[in-house]
Design a protein around this motif. Structure first.
Motif, PDB file in Angstrom:
ATOM      1  N   GLY A  58       0.835  -1.196   0.000  1.00 45.08           N
ATOM      2  CA  GLY A  58       0.000   0.000   0.000  1.00 45.08           C
ATOM      3  C   GLY A  58       0.864   1.237   0.000  1.00 45.08           C
ATOM      4  N   ASP A  59       0.650   2.106   0.990  1.00 42.19           N
ATOM      5  CA  ASP A  59       1.432   3.334   1.073  1.00 42.19           C
ATOM      6  C   ASP A  59       2.484   3.268   2.182  1.00 42.19           C
ATOM      7  OD1 ASP A  59      -0.198   3.511   3.261  1.00 42.19           O
ATOM      8  OD2 ASP A  59      -0.957   5.509   2.809  1.00 42.19           O
ATOM      9  N   THR A  60       3.014   2.055   2.413  1.00 40.14           N
ATOM     10  CA  THR A  60       4.065   1.885   3.411  1.00 40.14           C
ATOM     11  C   THR A  60       5.267   1.157   2.818  1.00 40.14           C
ATOM     12  OG1 THR A  60       3.256  -0.228   4.262  1.00 40.14           O
ATOM     13  CG2 THR A  60       2.387   1.755   5.303  1.00 40.14           C
ATOM     14  N   LEU A  61       6.418   1.427   3.415  1.00 41.61           N
ATOM     15  CA  LEU A  61       7.656   0.730   3.075  1.00 41.61           C
ATOM     16  C   LEU A  61       8.209   0.160   4.366  1.00 41.61           C
ATOM     17  CD1 LEU A  61       9.856  -0.043   1.066  1.00 41.61           C
ATOM     18  CD2 LEU A  61      10.826   2.240   1.334  1.00 41.61           C
ATOM     19  N   GLU A  62       8.412  -1.144   4.387  1.00 42.67           N
ATOM     20  CA  GLU A  62       8.864  -1.828   5.595  1.00 42.67           C
ATOM     21  C   GLU A  62      10.337  -2.168   5.501  1.00 42.67           C
ATOM     22  OE1 GLU A  62       8.208  -6.147   7.716  1.00 42.67           O
ATOM     23  OE2 GLU A  62       6.448  -5.143   6.895  1.00 42.67           O
ATOM     24  N   CYS A  63      11.083  -1.838   6.548  1.00 43.83           N
ATOM     25  CA  CYS A  63      12.494  -2.184   6.640  1.00 43.83           C
ATOM     26  C   CYS A  63      12.622  -3.705   6.757  1.00 43.83           C
ATOM     27  CB  CYS A  63      13.120  -1.494   7.852  1.00 43.83           C
ATOM     28  SG  CYS A  63      14.859  -1.908   8.082  1.00 43.83           S
ATOM     29  N   TRP A  64      13.426  -4.290   5.914  1.00 39.69           N
ATOM     30  CA  TRP A  64      13.570  -5.751   5.894  1.00 39.69           C
ATOM     31  C   TRP A  64      14.269  -6.273   7.149  1.00 39.69           C
ATOM     32  CZ3 TRP A  64      18.367  -7.861   6.307  1.00 39.69           C
ATOM     33  CH2 TRP A  64      19.442  -7.039   6.039  1.00 39.69           C
ATOM     34  N   ALA A  65      15.091  -5.445   7.787  1.00 41.29           N
ATOM     35  CA  ALA A  65      15.901  -5.939   8.900  1.00 41.29           C
ATOM     36  C   ALA A  65      15.142  -6.032  10.219  1.00 41.29           C
ATOM     37  CB  ALA A  65      17.124  -5.049   9.079  1.00 41.29           C
TER      38      ALA A  65
END
Length: 108
Positions: A58-65
């Motif tokens: 959606g309108d979010t970006l999640e840090c993979w770490a």
């Protein structure tokens, strides 16, 4: 400082982020599933991790770490462990290209 062409719109895959360094500033550029393009600071405020390697939903970006999610609209963290926002940059679409001025950040 003037805006800089970082890529072509068609170079961006939907629901993925790409990392660009513009005038020395690391920026994550995201095209969502509707084709809207966002630009936020590429470094997670919880750790020195590239957000462009994370996950778009959606309108979010999640840090993979560590799983911190950031709003693509405001740069604000939506989940812990991050609690500091990342900058949001204005995106201009000109002649099929994505242009960003790293000296101009947006606030909500």
């Amino acid at each position: 400082m003037a805006s800089v062409r970082v890529c072509e719109v068609d170079d961006l895959a939907p629901n993925q982020a790409a990392r660009f360094v513009v005038e020395g500033v690391p920026i994550a550029v995201v095209k969502d599933s509707a084709g809207e393009i966002f630009a936020i600071g590429d470094t997670c405020t919880h750790g020195d991790i590239s957000l462009a390697e994370g996950f778009v939903e959606g309108d979010t970006l999640e840090c993979w770490a560590h799983g911190s999610q950031f709003s693509l609209l405001t740069g604000k963290p939506l989940s812990l462990p991050a609690y500091e926002p990342v900058p949001v940059y204005r995106v201009e679409l000109l002649d099929g290209g994505v242009h960003i001025d790293p000296s101009v950040t947006l606030t909500v």
